[in-house]
Design a protein around this motif. Sequence first.
Motif, PDB file in Angstrom:
ATOM      1  N   ARG A   1      49.112 -29.685   5.714  1.00 54.59           N
ATOM      2  CA  ARG A   1      48.986 -28.885   4.496  1.00 54.59           C
ATOM      3  C   ARG A   1      49.676 -29.557   3.305  1.00 54.59           C
ATOM      4  O   ARG A   1      49.089 -29.676   2.233  1.00 54.59           O
TER       5      ARG A   1
ATOM      6  N   THR B   1      44.606 -27.505   3.725  1.00 53.63           N
ATOM      7  CA  THR B   1      45.209 -26.175   3.755  1.00 53.63           C
ATOM      8  C   THR B   1      44.374 -25.136   4.499  1.00 53.63           C
ATOM      9  O   THR B   1      44.685 -23.947   4.464  1.00 53.63           O
TER      10      THR B   1
ATOM     11  N   HIS C   1      46.216 -22.199   8.609  1.00 52.61           N
ATOM     12  CA  HIS C   1      47.225 -21.382   7.954  1.00 52.61           C
ATOM     13  C   HIS C   1      48.514 -21.306   8.754  1.00 52.61           C
ATOM     14  O   HIS C   1      48.527 -21.545   9.959  1.00 52.61           O
TER      15      HIS C   1
ATOM     16  N   CYS D   1      47.404 -21.220  12.879  1.00 53.27           N
ATOM     17  CA  CYS D   1      47.647 -22.649  12.681  1.00 53.27           C
ATOM     18  C   CYS D   1      46.912 -23.528  13.696  1.00 53.27           C
ATOM     19  O   CYS D   1      47.212 -24.714  13.822  1.00 53.27           O
TER      20      CYS D   1
ATOM     21  N   PHE E   1      41.926 -15.037   6.791  1.00 57.50           N
ATOM     22  CA  PHE E   1      43.160 -15.731   7.154  1.00 57.50           C
ATOM     23  C   PHE E   1      43.111 -16.261   8.585  1.00 57.50           C
ATOM     24  O   PHE E   1      43.519 -17.388   8.848  1.00 57.50           O
TER      25      PHE E   1
END
Length: 157
Positions: A31, A37, A40, A51, A104
């Motif tokens: 990131r 990015t 997360h 992630c 997300f």
Amino acid sequence: MEHAVDITLTVNGTRVSRRVEPREHLVDFLRENLGLTGSHVGCEHGVCGACTLRVDGQIVRGCLMLAVQANGCRVDTIEGLSDSGELKKLQKAFHEKNALQCGFCTPGMLLAAQELVSLNKKISREEIRNHISGNYCRCTGYQAIVDAIDEVVNGQG
């Protein structure tokens, strides 16, 4: 960066060499140093799955793996797998089944789901639920996610 270490890894097919702190997590490296990015940072304890990355063909939690541990490895992120078209069927099914809301969890969920797709065999809805149980979604209630994965893996919805 007094104790920094040089690492070289292949990220989404591109060889990358950088100097990193030994304690820097892989997801933070991607990131902050590479601008990738899409993966997360959620719980930072490996519980939520936000992630999720793929390292040498296996999904891992980027918040639990250090960047130095990826030295010499191939790392695939949501950006690379999306750009390559590998996730195309899943992305289409997630869209059509409304299997995403805030988005997300979606990158990690897609990587977990792609692992099931790559098995190239019929899988029960219970097995799908079990496989994605390490990826938290606070918005959808999972039904649409299971429907989308089921459609791609088993050809039904």
